[in-house]
Design an enzyme around this catalytic site. Structure first.
Site, PDB file in Angstrom:
ATOM      1  N   THR A 450       8.199  33.358   0.549  1.00  0.00           N
ATOM      2  CA  THR A 450       6.666  32.170   1.309  1.00  0.00           C
ATOM      3  C   THR A 450       5.895  32.827   1.844  1.00  0.00           C
ATOM      4  O   THR A 450       6.118  34.049   3.061  1.00  0.00           O
ATOM      5  CB  THR A 450       7.522  30.956   1.647  1.00  0.00           C
ATOM      6  OG1 THR A 450       6.602  30.202   2.291  1.00  0.00           O
ATOM      7  CG2 THR A 450       8.447  30.827   2.767  1.00  0.00           C
ATOM      8  N   HIS A 502      24.847  31.122   5.964  1.00  0.00           N
ATOM      9  CA  HIS A 502      26.042  31.510   6.486  1.00  0.00           C
ATOM     10  C   HIS A 502      27.187  31.698   6.265  1.00  0.00           C
ATOM     11  O   HIS A 502      28.443  32.597   5.352  1.00  0.00           O
ATOM     12  CB  HIS A 502      25.970  31.687   7.888  1.00  0.00           C
ATOM     13  CG  HIS A 502      26.792  32.476   8.884  1.00  0.00           C
ATOM     14  ND1 HIS A 502      27.520  33.206   8.301  1.00  0.00           N
ATOM     15  CD2 HIS A 502      26.628  33.205  10.369  1.00  0.00           C
ATOM     16  CE1 HIS A 502      27.551  34.194   9.603  1.00  0.00           C
ATOM     17  NE2 HIS A 502      27.191  34.170  10.225  1.00  0.00           N
TER      18      HIS A 502
END
Length: 531
Positions: A450, A502
């Site tokens: 993006t 994560h």
């Protein structure tokens, strides 16, 4: 006195643009704030509107020409077209525009009446398109035609908005709508009946000669002035009047010949002086949507509008991403000197060879493809308790549209050339703004990029696009003093951000992935040598 039409001020990361399309020709009359020309840059298409009402006299940058920020594209004059410059009349251009609109409307109406007399009268059901399996229902966004208004075969009747795309419903034959069964804003299912259509109908009014005066007052041309009572409304003003359900008689026009301009309507909305009384005339049909979003009177107005389907989907996915992913973001910065020098050196040759401009996204997509091969965890996705490793790189590119953010996907970017990437992104941008992207083109990506830099963002935290596990955020290129070989130099720098899940990606891999991106961009030869 001629008024200059200038290109917009481009973002710092955009050096130049291309004249994509002129919507007016020399000699055409234009209204203030009317769209005249579109400028295409690496990432977005910028619209240039008329700074004043008048006549387009000169076009100084033809379609396909490359232009710079604030370059003069053309000129608008007050009098007749440039071909009639030998004689200037004192007649108001506003009156001329109104008369031309009325004459044009009469001619078109007569032609439509002639066509309608030969119609067969066969009726059809106008149905919603067949939605893809992943789409349950849609919303009737806009009816482009009214009941009784003449239309041609395959002309767009209505737009249906789904979670991802806008689908067009077209006329099955020449004729007219006889009944609308699903109003704007209503929910419809796949192949639901939206309206009934009569072949060969197509008369603007069935009242014979009595309908002619009304035609002169209100032509069907969206780009023409409309006369309501003794008031003349510019197109932009007419739209705002419909949206806010205002009483035209209470608005004072400041344009030529007393024409009501967009600014006049904005002033009336702010002051609340043009509100219709409870016993007033019925609201125009275009105000149907505004009825569900009433403005609150007073010095602090508010307006409540329903959230579009696309915006609802965006909101749901973003909240879901933050609630389900253990999301962290790591940052780095890249010196764009090498890429900018390479682009400046080869942009003309590249354009001639590939018929597309050399932007920055091609370098970033190719660098990301290489980095994803080296760090397969970043290219993986989570499916329940399973990890899915992808042996290919499908990179989604976030595209901003008036309806919201969409993410079309570039397939197998590892095998694409930079020219292929640039062409595909330009095509995605155009079709996304028109709502023409297919759902299959926005599904199945393994990684997303993006670019908030085109809007001036210096640093941000992008949100993961599930079920992907990482997203790269590009930002504004800004010159900053940097220490280079023991000396201070001014370098064009860009902050990069990688948000990652994560649960899947360790911090070490995320940081090394971003460092690899930095190294490949600061030395583009690495992309060719695979080092």
């Amino acid at each position: 006195m001629a008024t200059e039409i200038k290109a917009p001020t481009f973002p710092e990361s955009v050096a130049e643009g291309t004249v994509a399309a002129w919507h007016k020709k020399p000699g055409d009359s234009v209204e203030r704030d009317e769209l005249i020309v579109e400028i295409e840059t690496d990432k977005v298409v910028l619209e240039v509107v008329a700074p004043e009402a008048g006549t387009l006299t000169d076009v100084m940058a033809d379609e396909g020409d490359t232009v710079e920020s604030e370059q003069v594209l053309g000129k608008i004059g007050e009098g007749e077209a440039s071909g009639d410059s030998g004689q200037k009349e004192a007649k108001s251009s506003g009156d001329e525009s109104a008369e031309k609109s009325a004459e044009k409307s009469d001619d078109e109406q007569e032609a439509k009446k002639a066509d309608s007399n030969s119609g067969g009268g066969k009726q059809h059901e106008v149905k919603a398109p067949s939605f893809p399996e992943s789409v349950q229902e849609g919303t009737v966004a806009t009816w482009h035609k009214k009941v009784g208004e003449a239309v041609k075969r395959d002309e767009v009747l209505a737009d249906i908005e789904t979670d991802k795309v806008v689908l067009e419903v077209v006329a099955p034959a020449d004729g007219a709508l006889s009944e609308i069964k699903a109003e704007e804003g209503s929910q419809v299912e796949s192949e639901a009946v939206l309206a009934t259509f009569t072949e060969g109908a197509g008369s603007e009014g069935s009242g014979g000669d009595d309908a002619k005066p009304a035609k002169a007052e209100s032509s069907g041309d969206d780009d023409a002035d409309e006369k309501v009572g003794d008031k003349i409304l510019a197109p932009a003003a007419r739209k705002m009047v419909a949206e806010h359900d205002l009483d035209v008689a209470k608005i004072e026009g400041t344009g030529k010949g007393g024409r009501i301009l967009k600014e006049d309507v904005q002033k009336a909305v702010k002051s609340g002086s043009a509100k219709k009384t409870s016993g007033g005339a019925a609201a125009p049909k275009g105000a149907a949507a505004a009825a569900t979003a009433p403005a609150v009177e007073g010095e602090r107005p508010e307006k409540r509008v329903p959230m579009s389907r696309l915006r609802q989907t965006i909101a749901k996915r973003l909240v879901e991403a933050q609630q389900t992913a253990a999301m962290l973001t790591t940052y780095n910065e890249v010196d764009m000197t090498a890429v900018m020098e390479l682009r400046a050196q080869y942009k003309d040759t590249f354009l001639k060879a590939h018929d597309t401009k050399l932007g920055f996204m091609g370098f970033f997509v190719k660098a990301a493809s290489e980095a994803l091969k080296r760090f397969p965890d970043v290219n993986a996705s989570i499916d329940g308790t399973d990890i899915v490793y992808h042996g290919y790189q499908d990179i989604g590119v976030a595209v901003s549209t008036p309806r919201g953010l969409v993410v079309p996907v570039l397939r197998d970017t590892d095998s694409m050339k930079i020219a292929d990437v640039e062409k595909a992104i330009v095509d995605f941008g155009k079709r996304a703004r028109d709502g023409k992207l297919g759902i299959d083109e926005m599904q199945g990506g393994t990684f997303t990029i993006t670019n908030g830099g085109i809007f001036g963002s210096l640093m941000s935290t992008p949100i993961i696009n599930p079920p992907q596990t990482a997203i790269l955020g590009m930002h504004k290129i800004q010159e900053r003093p940097m220490a280079v070989n023991g000396k201070v130099e001014i370098r064009p720098m860009m902050y990069l951000a990688v948000s990652y899940d994560h649960r899947m990606i360790d911090g070490k891999d995320a940081v090394q992935f971003l460092v690899t991106m930095k190294e490949l961009l600061e030395d583009p030869a690495r992309l060719l040598l695979d080092v």
